[in-house]
Design an enzyme around this catalytic site. Structure first.
Site, PDB file in Angstrom:
ATOM      1  CE  LYS B  43      -3.865   1.724   2.779  1.00  0.00           C
ATOM      2  NZ  LYS B  43      -4.501   2.382   1.625  1.00  0.00           N
ATOM      3  CG  ASN B  67     -10.635   2.721  -3.048  1.00  0.00           C
ATOM      4  OD1 ASN B  67      -9.896   3.511  -2.448  1.00  0.00           O
ATOM      5  ND2 ASN B  67     -10.360   2.300  -4.277  1.00  0.00           N
ATOM      6  CB  ALA B  68     -12.783   7.579  -1.075  1.00  0.00           C
ATOM      7  CG  ASN B 124      -0.309   6.288  -6.022  1.00  0.00           C
ATOM      8  OD1 ASN B 124      -0.842   6.739  -7.041  1.00  0.00           O
ATOM      9  ND2 ASN B 124      -0.985   5.944  -4.955  1.00  0.00           N
ATOM     10  CB  CYS B 127      -4.107   8.441  -5.022  1.00  0.00           C
ATOM     11  SG  CYS B 127      -5.531   8.036  -3.997  1.00  0.00           S
ATOM     12  CG  ASN B 190      -4.631   4.960  -8.923  1.00  0.00           C
ATOM     13  OD1 ASN B 190      -5.561   4.468  -8.284  1.00  0.00           O
ATOM     14  ND2 ASN B 190      -3.565   5.476  -8.346  1.00  0.00           N
ATOM     15  CB  SER B 264     -11.474  -5.037  -7.316  1.00  0.00           C
ATOM     16  OG  SER B 264     -11.034  -3.718  -7.228  1.00  0.00           O
TER      17      SER B 264
END
Lengths: 270, 312
Positions: B43, B67-68, B124, B127, B190, B264
């Site tokens: 993560k 998701n958030a 990343n 996001c 993403n 997922s």
């Protein structure tokens, strides 16, 4: 059936369990098992996991102690107001035939154990229902358990205001020492503060009896995705493979009774 | 049959746990390897700890997962312990993942994580869930992608993969910018920006109002992004987004992916989805007479370019 999209259910009734715990009732056939939990969403506030305290097939109840902002907000809700429910989730306590259960509840950890004792009524199993709390006004489900003919109730309080003056696990040890008088195989079922649960696991190992323990870890998603409730070293997810784990699995959780992780994922010692 | 090499790192199979799913702890990632993944991505971590958004942070149904989480993480120092723990438990490749709100923050993180036992570093830049905090994601700007990639390459010896967003019209251009600045790979995509409203509650379900869509709804979007990028860049692509079956994974590889991110699918098919998907890949390869993955990588482009391929 598991409901992952929020069911917006009106609070059907609120009852008082003891000086600080209320049960919120919902007229919905959740079809849950003792030890499972739901996620309760208060729109705009938060969504948290709660173990299911009652489910008679037509309605279910959550027995809640107002500890944080989320549960305090719930206590402000009136009958008829709707909240979001998802679930039921997680691995339940085993409900077995012809066993002798010693259930061990500490504080508001008693949540799922009254429900378990009720479910055991049809199984020809007997129950020593041990409940502990800091003081007598915080004991949970004593009356409920006393009404059940297959159940014997034992009480301990830290201050001695009711029952045994000391730990609930003292009672459990005594019961285990007497176990040779019983013909049925004993199983311990525990839910409460982690250090109490660890003591129960130690007793299960010492007396070599089966054991189911409901272990709490910080949860976000409840559906096995976020990884927040994975435990060391096996990495099992306590929202999915737990919250109830058997003795063998509990013995693999090296962090049990030592540390847990907060919502950032940082380790916090017990 | 399924082994893959990317940036000099060997993978037993092409399935990589995508960042943000089960990647918080070393033990959690170890279990994903035991469940059949070829590698894991942790993560995303930041310099300081972050609690993330209040719940609901995730909601799923048959067609999409939303998701958030708000990039909750314990911060790089704590994450280091989890990285080391993973490496004690498993020999499988570990992809680190970092994010920051500033260019300097990315540089400091890259320098810091360079000392840790990760095999590849994912950056990343994309996001979609912390918009108000950090303004728009860096992955929406070619200039930002170029600058940050260049800066990070100067600070780390690890191969780096830039994680891009599908919320742009020109992802291939952004991939080119990353490649030109020295990126070793691209991770795409993403999540795509989205939201859900509960009709009975009369409000958005996610506490953060909006979030990122993954799951089956994301798959065709991700597939086209990978297809477009494959024509634009030479560096390998970690094709990620809505892969839940072996056929999805093979389609990703035919579009040009070297590795395939899986996230997922854990929701849709359980934690053993990795084993299920690799079994399905093998079954299809056997029935289609495909001997290895190199044989089919990017093949959808060849068929479209009128190269004669006989299907028997």
């Amino acid at each position: 059936m598991r409901h992952d999209s929020p069911l917006m259910l009106p609070i059907a009734k609120v009852t008082q369990e003891n000086s600080s715990v209320k049960t919120f009732w919902f007229d919905f056939a959740l079809q849950s098992h003792p030890g499972q939990f739901v996620m309760l969403w208060i729109p705009g506030v938060d969504q948290k996991p709660f173990s299911i305290a009652y489910d008679d097939g037509r309605r279910f109840g959550l027995s809640i102690f107002a500890v944080g902002p989320h549960s305090k907000k719930l206590f402000d809700h009136a009958v008829g107001e709707r909240v979001g429910v998802t679930g039921p989730y997680g691995n339940p306590f085993s409900v077995q035939k012809n066993r002798h259960y010693i259930t061990v509840a500490g504080g508001y950890g008693a949540g799922p154990l009254g429900f378990l004792a009720e479910r055991l009524e049809e199984t020809c199993s007997t129950v020593d229902f041990c409940i502990g709390a800091r003081t007598s006004d915080l004991l949970l489900f004593e009356k409920l358990a006393k009404k059940l003919s297959h159940v014997t109730v034992h009480v301990a309080t830290d201050d001695g205001s009711r029952g045994h003056h000391g730990y609930v696990t003292d009672i459990v040890r005594e019961l285990l020492e007497k176990k040779n008088k019983q013909k049925k195989d004993t199983i311990l079922s525990a839910c409460g503060p982690e250090l109490m649960e660890k003591a129960v696991l130690n007793l299960a190992n010492e007396f070599n009896v089966d054991c189911d323990i409901s272990i709490e870890r910080y949860m976000k998603c409840g559906v096995g995705i976020c990884g927040q409730c994975c435990v060391d070293d096996s990495g099992i997810r306590l929202c999915t493979e737990g919250p109830v784990v058997n003795r063998k699995t509990a013995n693999t959780i090296v962090e049990f009774g030592k540390y847990h992780r907060d919502k950032t994922g940082k380790k916090i010692d017990y | 049959m399924l082994d893959v090499t990317l940036c000099g790192v060997q993978f037993q199979n092409p399935l990589v746990l995508a960042s943000g799913i089960l990647g918080l702890t070393g033990a959690g990632m170890y279990r994903v390897i035991e469940s059949g993944a070829g590698a894991v991505t942790m993560k995303s971590v930041s310099e300081q700890e972050r609690p993330g958004h209040p719940n609901p942070t995730m909601v799923g149904n048959q067609t999409y997962f939303l998701n958030a989480v708000g990039l909750s993480n314990p911060g790089i120092e704590e994450a280091k312990k989890e990285i080391e723990h993973f490496k004690q438990l498993s020999h499988a490749p570990l992809i680190g993942s970092i994010f920051a709100g500033t260019r300097d923050g990315f540089v400091r993180l890259a320098e810091h994580i360079d000392e840790m036992p990760i095999d590849l570093l994912e950056v990343n830049l994309s996001c979609p869930n912390v918009g108000q905090e950090f303004a728009e994601p860096f992955a929406y700007s070619k200039e930002a992608v170029k600058q940050i990639t260049k800066d990070i390459k100067e600070k780390t010896k690890k191969p780096i993969s830039i994680k891009l967003s599908p919320n742009v019209w020109n992802i291939a251009e952004l991939a080119k910018a990353a490649e030109a600045a020295g990126a070793d790979a691209i991770t795409a995509v993403n999540t795509v920006s989205g939201m859900a409203i509960d009709v009975r509650a009369r409000r958005p379900i996610l506490h953060n109002t909006h979030g990122g869509v993954s799951g089956p709804a994301l798959f065709p979007i991700a597939l086209k992004c990978v297809y477009d990028m494959y024509e634009a860049v030479k560096i390998p692509i970690i094709g990620t987004g809505g892969v839940t079956t072996g056929e999805d994974a093979l389609a990703m590889i035919m579009a040009g992916a070297t590795l395939v991110g899986v996230g997922s699918a854990v929701y849709y098919r359980g934690e053993d989805c990795f084993q299920k998907i690799t079994n399905e890949i093998k079954d299809t390869m056997n029935s289609e007479g495909i001997k290895n993955l190199d044989e089919i990588r990017g093949i959808a482009h060849e068929t479209m370019n009128n190269k004669q391929i006989t299907i028997r």
